[in-house]
Design an enzyme around this catalytic site. Structure first.
Site, mmCIF file in Angstrom:
data_model
loop_
_atom_site.group_PDB
_atom_site.id
_atom_site.type_symbol
_atom_site.label_atom_id
_atom_site.label_comp_id
_atom_site.label_asym_id
_atom_site.label_seq_id
_atom_site.Cartn_x
_atom_site.Cartn_y
_atom_site.Cartn_z
ATOM 1 N N SER A 160 0.853 -1.189 0.000
ATOM 2 C CA SER A 160 0.000 0.000 0.000
ATOM 3 C C SER A 160 0.889 1.240 0.000
ATOM 4 O O SER A 160 2.004 1.213 0.528
ATOM 5 C CB SER A 160 -0.847 -0.012 1.282
ATOM 6 O OG SER A 160 -1.375 1.273 1.538
ATOM 7 N N SER A 161 0.366 2.337 -0.549
ATOM 8 C CA SER A 161 1.168 3.567 -0.602
ATOM 9 C C SER A 161 1.459 4.132 0.788
ATOM 10 O O SER A 161 2.329 4.988 0.934
ATOM 11 C CB SER A 161 0.472 4.618 -1.468
ATOM 12 O OG SER A 161 -0.803 4.905 -0.954
ATOM 13 N N CYS A 162 0.737 3.652 1.819
ATOM 14 C CA CYS A 162 0.979 4.178 3.169
ATOM 15 C C CYS A 162 2.290 3.647 3.767
ATOM 16 O O CYS A 162 2.667 4.027 4.868
ATOM 17 C CB CYS A 162 -0.192 3.902 4.098
ATOM 18 S SG CYS A 162 -0.428 2.168 4.458
ATOM 19 N N TYR A 194 -0.718 -0.722 10.124
ATOM 20 C CA TYR A 194 -0.945 -1.367 8.819
ATOM 21 C C TYR A 194 0.280 -1.209 7.927
ATOM 22 O O TYR A 194 0.719 -2.161 7.262
ATOM 23 C CB TYR A 194 -2.173 -0.722 8.166
ATOM 24 C CG TYR A 194 -2.553 -1.271 6.818
ATOM 25 C CD1 TYR A 194 -3.176 -2.504 6.696
ATOM 26 C CD2 TYR A 194 -2.322 -0.531 5.659
ATOM 27 C CE1 TYR A 194 -3.546 -2.998 5.451
ATOM 28 C CE2 TYR A 194 -2.692 -1.010 4.415
ATOM 29 C CZ TYR A 194 -3.304 -2.242 4.317
ATOM 30 O OH TYR A 194 -3.677 -2.727 3.079
ATOM 31 N N LYS A 228 2.727 -4.023 6.217
ATOM 32 C CA LYS A 228 2.944 -4.095 4.764
ATOM 33 C C LYS A 228 4.434 -3.983 4.431
ATOM 34 O O LYS A 228 4.918 -4.615 3.484
ATOM 35 C CB LYS A 228 2.132 -3.008 4.047
ATOM 36 C CG LYS A 228 0.634 -3.287 4.058
ATOM 37 C CD LYS A 228 0.341 -4.537 3.253
ATOM 38 C CE LYS A 228 -1.115 -4.915 3.190
ATOM 39 N NZ LYS A 228 -1.341 -6.171 2.454
ATOM 40 N N HIS A 260 -13.138 2.673 3.691
ATOM 41 C CA HIS A 260 -12.375 3.770 3.095
ATOM 42 C C HIS A 260 -13.340 4.866 2.625
ATOM 43 O O HIS A 260 -14.537 4.665 2.563
ATOM 44 C CB HIS A 260 -11.549 3.241 1.912
ATOM 45 C CG HIS A 260 -10.404 2.393 2.323
ATOM 46 N ND1 HIS A 260 -10.379 1.031 2.136
ATOM 47 C CD2 HIS A 260 -9.240 2.703 2.921
ATOM 48 C CE1 HIS A 260 -9.241 0.548 2.604
ATOM 49 N NE2 HIS A 260 -8.529 1.540 3.094
HETATM 50 O O1 GFB Z 1 -9.987 6.380 2.654
HETATM 51 P P1 GFB Z 1 -9.497 6.796 3.980
HETATM 52 O O2 GFB Z 1 -10.183 6.215 5.154
HETATM 53 O O3 GFB Z 1 -7.969 6.464 4.028
HETATM 54 O O4 GFB Z 1 -9.636 8.404 4.126
HETATM 55 P P2 GFB Z 1 -6.508 7.119 4.085
HETATM 56 C C1 GFB Z 1 -9.153 9.295 3.160
HETATM 57 C C2 GFB Z 1 -9.543 10.707 3.533
HETATM 58 O O5 GFB Z 1 -10.958 10.862 3.384
HETATM 59 C C3 GFB Z 1 -9.205 11.136 4.976
HETATM 60 C C4 GFB Z 1 -11.492 11.516 4.514
HETATM 61 O O6 GFB Z 1 -8.738 12.458 4.972
HETATM 62 C C5 GFB Z 1 -10.570 11.053 5.657
HETATM 63 O O7 GFB Z 1 -10.691 11.915 6.781
HETATM 64 N N1 GFB Z 1 -12.906 11.171 4.680
HETATM 65 C C6 GFB Z 1 -13.957 12.028 4.549
HETATM 66 C C7 GFB Z 1 -13.419 9.970 5.016
HETATM 67 N N2 GFB Z 1 -15.102 11.418 4.830
HETATM 68 C C8 GFB Z 1 -14.800 10.122 5.131
HETATM 69 C C9 GFB Z 1 -15.602 9.009 5.496
HETATM 70 O O8 GFB Z 1 -16.814 9.061 5.633
HETATM 71 N N3 GFB Z 1 -14.925 7.830 5.711
HETATM 72 C C10 GFB Z 1 -13.567 7.727 5.557
HETATM 73 N N4 GFB Z 1 -12.994 6.543 5.768
HETATM 74 N N5 GFB Z 1 -12.798 8.792 5.243
HETATM 75 C C11 GFB Z 1 -5.995 4.657 4.561
HETATM 76 C C12 GFB Z 1 -5.221 3.892 5.588
HETATM 77 O O9 GFB Z 1 -5.710 5.975 4.788
HETATM 78 O O10 GFB Z 1 -5.582 4.394 3.245
HETATM 79 C C13 GFB Z 1 -5.000 2.488 5.219
HETATM 80 O O11 GFB Z 1 -5.860 4.030 6.834
HETATM 81 C C14 GFB Z 1 -4.679 2.286 3.759
HETATM 82 O O12 GFB Z 1 -3.964 2.026 5.988
HETATM 83 C C15 GFB Z 1 -5.570 3.082 2.856
HETATM 84 O O13 GFB Z 1 -3.345 2.628 3.491
HETATM 85 C C16 GFB Z 1 -5.204 2.974 1.404
HETATM 86 O O14 GFB Z 1 -6.045 7.358 2.692
HETATM 87 O O15 GFB Z 1 -6.404 8.300 4.974
#
Ligand code: GFB
Length: 319
Positions: A113-115, A142, A146, A185
């Protein structure tokens, strides 16, 4: 062989192939792409169980493995369950990679993953940014799992000569995703919330954070295409970035999703929720130069994902 790219492609047609995690979003996309008779059935045991994995591997004897199985989740799930994300992913990777070595598997592709790259890495992030700085705290567990997975592939290649490779995709979305307002996500979460808000005639849609973070999204079928491309054309310990090259702010993404779903109310940004990494875009020049490119624009991919969600709501929400 320059930069890990093979002069003669690995001909894995006709090889017995196991997609570990074939019921997940990525695994099912890879299985869709391959659609081959020699695809092993999906496993029905716990991949964290070392004995069960070893038994499956010895009995099924795959030639090729796509290791797409993982415990995944959005920013909140990652932040709240670091033990689960670290333990489950370490166990899955260690069990599958070691058993693959023991069983003499010819080729294994691990999904990262890119993280894995540092929070403050120069953008777009090249593969060389690995381990050059601290990780984003919301998904450190996570990311460490990875990184361990890709290092396992590297170590088994070095010590035992196994042809194990790793791909590092950007944020993924598409059919087969998990739709859950709390755990998933951003794309499935906002799609589901926008759909429910529309159904209830609600005036507002809750978007976490400031809306300012930038993300790069890749449609899962484009990723599956890239993974098959890597299996055929790549053999090197260095991971390969796989991204769409297109960046979007969370605010713009939320607007796009609302439009597609048909939600006409206001977007409310909830500052009590974390933003996570401010910007996360991969430099995918290596795979692009080798001949792969994505074909699904974000708007089109979102429409297809929403269509899938509408037709599979029970599965999408129970996943
Ligand atoms: O997709 P996401 O949960 O993953 O969140 P990350 C991306 C952005 O969307 C963050 C915003 O800035 C969240 O605050 N966001 C806005 C929301 N509304 C929402 C919502 O309703 N739900 C969610 N989930 N986000 C993940 C990692 O990070 O990326 C994992 O936690 C993994 O480890 C994945 O690497 C690809 O991009 O922040």
């Amino acid at each position: 062989m320059a930069d890990g790219w093979l002069d003669t492609p690995y001909g894995f047609a006709g090889k017995k192939t196991w997609v570990a995690g074939a019921r997940g979003m990525v695994g099912s996309a890879v299985a869709r792409k391959l659609q081959r008779e020699d695809l092993l059935g999906d496993e029905r045991f716990d991949l964290r169980d070392q004995g069960a994995v070893r038994e499956w591997m010895q009995d099924s004897k795959p030639d090729v493995i796509v290791l797409a199985a993982a415990k995944v989740g959005g920013i909140k799930a990652n932040h709240e369950q670091p033990a689960g994300f670290l333990y489950d992913n370490l166990m899955i990777e260690a069990n599958v990679i070691h058993a693959a070595y023991e069983a003499g598997v010819e080729k294994l592709l691990f999904l990262g993953s890119s993280c894995i790259y540092p929070r403050e890495a120069a953008q777009p992030m090249t593969e060389d940014a690995l381990l050059t700085g601290p990780l984003e705290p919301t998904n450190e567990a996570y990311a460490i799992a990875k990184i361990a997975g890709l290092k396992l592939c590297e170590a088994y290649r070095k010590q035992y000569g196994c042809d194990f490779i790793s791909a590092m995709p950007c944020n993924l979305y598409g059919p087969g995703d998990t739709f859950d307002a709390e755990r998933s996500h951003v794309i499935p979460a906002l799609m589901m919330k926008a759909h429910e808000a529309k159904m209830k005639d609600a005036d507002t849609l809750d978007v976490w954070g400031s809306g300012k973070p930038l993300r790069e999204f890749l449609y899962v079928d484009d990723l599956a295409d890239a993974l098959v491309f890597l299996l055929e054309n790549y053999s090197c310990e260095k991971p390969v970035n796989v991204g769409s090259g297109a960046e979007v702010s969370i605010a713009a993404l939320a607007g796009m999703i609302a439009r597609i779903v048909g939600f006409e109310g206001d977007l409310i940004f909830d500052a009590s929720q974390p933003d996570g990494t401010p910007r996360k875009i991969l430099d995918s020049a290596r795979i692009v130069k080798a001949g792969w490119k994505p074909s699904t624009a974000l708007e089109e991919g979102l429409r297809q994902t929403y269509e899938w969600y509408l037709g599979n709501r029970e599965r999408a929400c129970a996943a």
